[in-house]
Design a protein around this motif. Structure first.
Motif, short mmCIF file in Angstrom:
data_model
loop_
_atom_site.label_atom_id
_atom_site.label_comp_id
_atom_site.label_asym_id
_atom_site.label_seq_id
_atom_site.Cartn_x
_atom_site.Cartn_y
_atom_site.Cartn_z
N VAL A 30 -59.53 5.45 -48.75
CA VAL A 30 -60.12 5.73 -50.06
C VAL A 30 -60.84 7.07 -49.96
N ASP A 31 -60.49 7.98 -50.85
CA ASP A 31 -61.19 9.26 -50.95
C ASP A 31 -62.38 9.01 -51.87
N VAL A 32 -63.49 8.58 -51.29
CA VAL A 32 -64.57 7.95 -52.05
C VAL A 32 -65.07 8.80 -53.21
N VAL A 33 -65.35 10.07 -52.95
CA VAL A 33 -65.96 10.90 -53.99
C VAL A 33 -65.00 11.11 -55.16
N ARG A 34 -63.70 11.03 -54.90
CA ARG A 34 -62.72 11.27 -55.95
C ARG A 34 -62.37 10.01 -56.74
N GLN A 35 -62.96 8.88 -56.37
CA GLN A 35 -62.72 7.64 -57.11
C GLN A 35 -63.35 7.72 -58.50
N ASP A 36 -62.60 7.27 -59.47
CA ASP A 36 -63.10 7.28 -60.84
C ASP A 36 -63.57 5.87 -61.22
N ASP A 37 -64.60 5.40 -60.51
CA ASP A 37 -65.16 4.08 -60.83
C ASP A 37 -66.62 4.06 -60.40
N ASP A 38 -67.25 2.91 -60.45
CA ASP A 38 -68.68 2.80 -60.13
C ASP A 38 -68.98 3.11 -58.67
#
Length: 239
Positions: A30-38
């Motif tokens: 998971v590319d954490v910063v690029r996630q579009d969620d909470d």
């Protein structure tokens, strides 16, 4: 559990070396910063960096979370990941040698960055342009050819088309990324250096042709090079 990669969302930067390894191995991450969620965005990354309860905080991104393990520094992340991803040999001598090559690549990355920020990272490029022109000239004329000649020598000595062993390792992926970055930032100087190091150029093509790497490069997960990252195209610095 998927690996969690924490890095800035708008640049390839040093995080791209880790992304390439994960993508080439087909690893779940998971590319954490690029996630579009909470759970996404920069805030979780900054919170982990500044967490007062963490006795061993990473200094800066990129860093990787694997369960209870949090690893910072690109070369350290790759040293940790590579055996799990099958991107390094099992022999200890090969593992240390691959790590040494990676550290040398990191040296070139640092020098490439310092061509446009030779005085201070907190200053704008425009605030240090005369120094940048001098630094870039030396980098183009002496440092790129010297590093490429060393990589060429390593490839010649190994004889398989790869840097270590008979198949691609994370060092090959990183050398590919280095050549791509330098080709963006210093197209003239890099083209000239590759003309003298055909094995380095062939390795770049071989990595680009790996199926998972090719799919990644064609996807929107691959952030384009830009003038906010390590490799920046300022035509005047390419002479």
């Amino acid at each position: 559990m998927a690996y969690e990669l924490h890095y800035w969302p708008m640049i390839q930067g040093r995080g791209e070396f880790v992304r390439l390894a994960l993508e080439a191995a087909g690893a779940a991450y998971v590319d954490v910063v690029r996630q579009d969620d909470d759970e996404g965005g920069i805030e979780p990354m900054l919170a982990r960096l500044s967490d007062p309860k963490s006795p061993r905080p990473p200094f800066a991104p990129p860093f990787l979370r694997d369960g209870d393990h949090v690893i910072g520094q690109t070369a350290a992340i790759l040293l940790y990941l590579a055996p799990k991803l099958g991107l390094v040999g099992r022999d200890e001598t090969d593992r240390i040698w691959t790590h040494q090559i990676q550290l040398t690549i990191e040296d070139v990355v640092d020098e490439a960055h310092d061509t446009h920020h030779p005085v201070g990272v907190g200053l704008y490029y425009e605030d240090q342009k005369p120094e940048a022109l001098r630094r870039a000239e030396d980098f183009r004329k002496h440092r790129i050819p010297k590093f490429f000649a060393w990589f060429e020598r390593v490839l010649d000595g190994n004889g398989s088309g790869w840097l270590v062993g008979r198949s691609a390792t994370y060092a090959d992926l990183s050398l590919f990324q280095l050549v791509e970055g330098l080709s963006y930032a210093f197209p003239t100087a890099t083209h000239r250096a590759l003309g003298r190091t055909p094995r380095v150029e062939s390795l770049r093509d071989a990595v680009r042709g790996l199926p998972r790497v090719a799919a990644y490069l064609a996807s929107d997960r691959r952030i384009p090079f830009n003038e906010d990252g390590i490799f920046r195209r300022y035509p005047e610095l390419d002479g």
